[in-house]
Design an enzyme around this catalytic site. Structure first.
Site, PDB file in Angstrom:
ATOM      1  N   CYS A 234      26.651  62.709  68.537  1.00  0.00           N
ATOM      2  CA  CYS A 234      27.123  64.104  68.577  1.00  0.00           C
ATOM      3  C   CYS A 234      26.156  64.897  67.705  1.00  0.00           C
ATOM      4  CB  CYS A 234      28.557  64.204  68.074  1.00  0.00           C
ATOM      5  SG  CYS A 234      29.725  63.128  68.949  1.00  0.00           S
ATOM      6  N   CYS A 359      33.061  65.812  58.316  1.00  0.00           N
ATOM      7  CA  CYS A 359      33.157  66.770  57.209  1.00  0.00           C
ATOM      8  C   CYS A 359      34.627  67.170  57.059  1.00  0.00           C
ATOM      9  CB  CYS A 359      32.260  67.977  57.422  1.00  0.00           C
ATOM     10  SG  CYS A 359      32.499  68.834  58.987  1.00  0.00           S
TER      11      CYS A 359
END
Length: 465
Positions: A234, A359
C-alpha cells in the site's frame, strides 16, 4: 490553482463536510501535499483568531472580491505563517495594503486577552500539546547524497551542528538553528520542532525527504539487501518506498501497489525527484495480486502499511476537531481489511520477512490484527525481536507482543505508530538492524569524513543555489 487558493478550497470543503481534510488534500491538484496539509491545518487551528482579526480590520468590507476562506488563509500566512517569504504574488500585494491594520488588530486582541504569544490566543483544546514538540526529522536521501555533505550544506547556511544525539533529551532541547544526527538512524537529521524546510533547495532537489522518524522505521526494519525483490503493498504517498530504494541502492526491484490514482501520480513525482529507478508502480488492489504470479516469485520482503484510522498522526486533532476517535464499526471494518491484507501477504511463497505498520493507536488495528495473523500462520511465521532498547513496546495482549513496537510523542518524540516484524519460522533470524547505526559521538563534534560524496558535490548547482 496555487497554494493559497487550493488551501482555501480545501478549508471550505472541510467546513462544508465534503470530506476529511486528508482526503480533500490528496484529491486536489496541488503537487506539494505536505505543504498544503500543514497550511490548512494551521489555518484551521487559528480559525477563530483569524475571524476576529479579519472582522476588526474590516478586510472583507474593503476587499469585496476576496472570499472569506481565502482571506483566512492569506491572513494566517501574513501574521502567523511565513509572511509570504519568497512568493505570494498578487496576494502579497493585496494583503500589503492592509498589513498595518491587520497587525494592529492582532496586537489589540492580545492586549485585550492579556497574552503575549500567538498560541496563547487559542482555545485550550487547540493549543500545541506534546505533538507540537516533536522535532522535525529529515531523512538524507542516500541515492543522491550522504549525511556528511548534507550536514556541511546546512552548516554553510548558518545552522549549528551538534553532533550525533545520545538520548531523547538531546532531541527535546534543540532550539534555534541547531540540528543533530539521530542516534538510531544514520541517515536522519533532527531539527527543532516547527522547523520548515519545504522550500529548502536540497528538498526540492530530492536530496532530503521530510519524514517522521517513526515512519522511517518500517523500511529500516525490513532492511532488504541490494538486489532483493520487494513488495510495497500500500505504497502511496511513497516516502517509505523511496527509503526502501535507498536501502537497495537502486539494485533489485520494488513492486509498489496502490488503488488511488492521484496519490500514485504524486508518488511517481516524489520517486522521480528522489532518483528512484528500481520501482514498478501499479494502480492495483494488493488483495488482487496473485502470489503465484511468476513476476513475484523472488519476492522475499514485503512492507505492508495499510489504510488505517490514522489516530497516531500528529495532525489528527487538527483534522478532527475535539479529538474525535474512530467509531467501533469503522475500527472493525479497517481491522478486517488489514487482517486480510496481512494474511494475503504472508502467502507469497518466497517471503522471508514482512513488516506490518500503521499510524494508528488502536489495539484493534495493531496487536489484535497481528495476533490473529500469527494464529492463522502457526509454525510458518513468527515475530522477530527487534530494537530491544526501543522504549515503547506492544500492548501485553498476547505472548510475544513485546516484540512489537509502538511510538508516540510522549515516549519517543515521534508521531504515533505501530510496527510488527514477521519472519518465516524455518529461517535463522536476520541480524538486528539496530546495529547499523554507529556509536554515538560526543555532542558538537562532526562525523569524521572518509570521502566526499560525488553525488552531492553538485547539490548547489542542481537545486539552483
Amino acid at each position: 490553482m496555487g497554494l493559497y487558493a487550493t488551501a482555501a478550497a480545501v478549508l471550505a470543503g472541510v467546513e462544508q463536510r465534503q470530506g476529511s481534510l486528508k482526503s480533500l488534500v490528496y484529491s486536489s491538484s496541488f503537487q506539494n501535499v505536505k505543504q498544503l496539509y500543514a497550511l490548512v491545518c494551521e489555518t484551521q487551528r487559528y480559525s477563530a483568531v483569524l475571524d476576529a482579526v479579519i472582522a476588526s480590520a474590516g478586510l472583507l468590507r474593503a476587499e469585496k472580491k476576496l472570499r472569506p476562506h481565502l482571506a483566512k488563509v492569506l491572513v494566517y500566512e501574513l501574521l502567523l505563517g511565513k509572511g509570504f517569504r519568497g512568493g505570494g504574488g498578487r496576494w502579497k500585494a493585496l494583503l500589503g495594503r492592509h498589513q498595518a491594520r491587520l497587525k494592529a488588530e492582532l496586537a489589540r486582541l492580545k492586549v485585550h486577552r492579556g497574552v503575549s504569544r500567538n498560541e496563547d490566543l487559542l482555545e485550550e483544546k487547540s493549543r500545541p500539546g506534546q505533538a507540537c514538540q516533536v522535532p522535525r526529522f529529515v531523512r538524507v536521501n542516500t541515492l543522491k547524497t550522504c549525511p556528511e555533505d548534507a550536514i556541511d550544506y546546512f552548516k554553510r547556511q548558518g545552522f549549528s551542528y551538534q553532533g550525533r544525539a545520545s538520548s531523547l533529551e538531546d532531541l527535546r532541547t534543540l532550539k534555534g538553528q541547531q540540528f543533530l544526527l539521530d542516534p538510531l538512524l544514520p541517515e536522519l537529521l533532527v531539527f527543532p520542532a516547527q522547523t520548515d524546510l519545504h522550500e529548502h533547495p536540497l528538498y526540492h532537489a530530492g536530496h532530503l525527504i521530510l519524514q517522521d522518524k517513526a515512519s522511517c522505521l518500517p523500511a529500516m526494519l525490513l532492511s532488504p539487501p541490494p538486489g532483493s525483490h520487494v513488495i510495497d503493498a500500500c505504497a502511496a504517498p511513497g516516502n517509505k518506498t523511496s527509503y526502501i530504494a535507498a536501502l537497495l541502492k537502486n539494485q533489485g526491484k520494488i513492486f509498489a501497489f496502490d488503488q488511488d490514482a492521484k496519490r500514485l501520480a504524486a508518488m511517481a513525482t516524489l520517486l522521480a525527484r528522489a532518483g528512484v529507478s528500481c520501482c514498478e508502480i501499479a494502480e492495483k488492489d494488493f488483495l488482487t495480486v496473485s502470489p503465484s504470479d511468476q513476476r513475484y516469485s523472488q519476492v522475499q520482503y514485503i512492507l505492508l502499511d495499510p489504510s488505517c484510522s490514522g489516530s497516531g498522526m500528529l495532525s489528527r486533532q487538527l483534522e478532527e476537531q475535539g479529538g474525535a476517535t474512530p467509531s467501533k464499526e469503522r475500527l472493525q471494518a479497517l481491522a478486517g481489511f488489514q487482517l486480510r491484507a496481512l494474511c494475503h501477504a504472508l502467502t507469497f511463497p518466497s517471503l522471508q520477512r514482512l513488516v506490518y505498520s500503521t499510524c494508528s493507536l488502536s489495539q484493534e488495528e495493531n496487536e489484535d490484527v497481528v495476533q490473529e495473523a500469527l494464529q492463522q500462520n502457526l509454525g510458518t511465521f513468527r515475530l522477530a525481536p527487534v530494537l530491544p532498547d526501543w522504549p515503547h513496546r506492544g500492548l501485553s495482549t498476547f505472548p510475544g507482543s513485546e516484540h512489537c513496537l509502538r511510538a508516540s510523542p510522549e515516549t519517543t518524540l515521534t508521531g504515533g505508530f505501530f510496527i510488527a516484524v514477521f519472519e518465516r519460522g524455518d529461517v535463522v533470524p536476520s541480524p538486528a538492524p539496530q546495529a547499523k547505526a554507529a556509536a554515538p559521538e560526543p555532542l558538537s563534534q562532526a562525523p569524521k569524513r572518509k570521502r566526499r560524496c560525488k553525488a552531492a558535490a553538485g547539490a548547489s548547482t542542481q537545486s539552483g543555489t
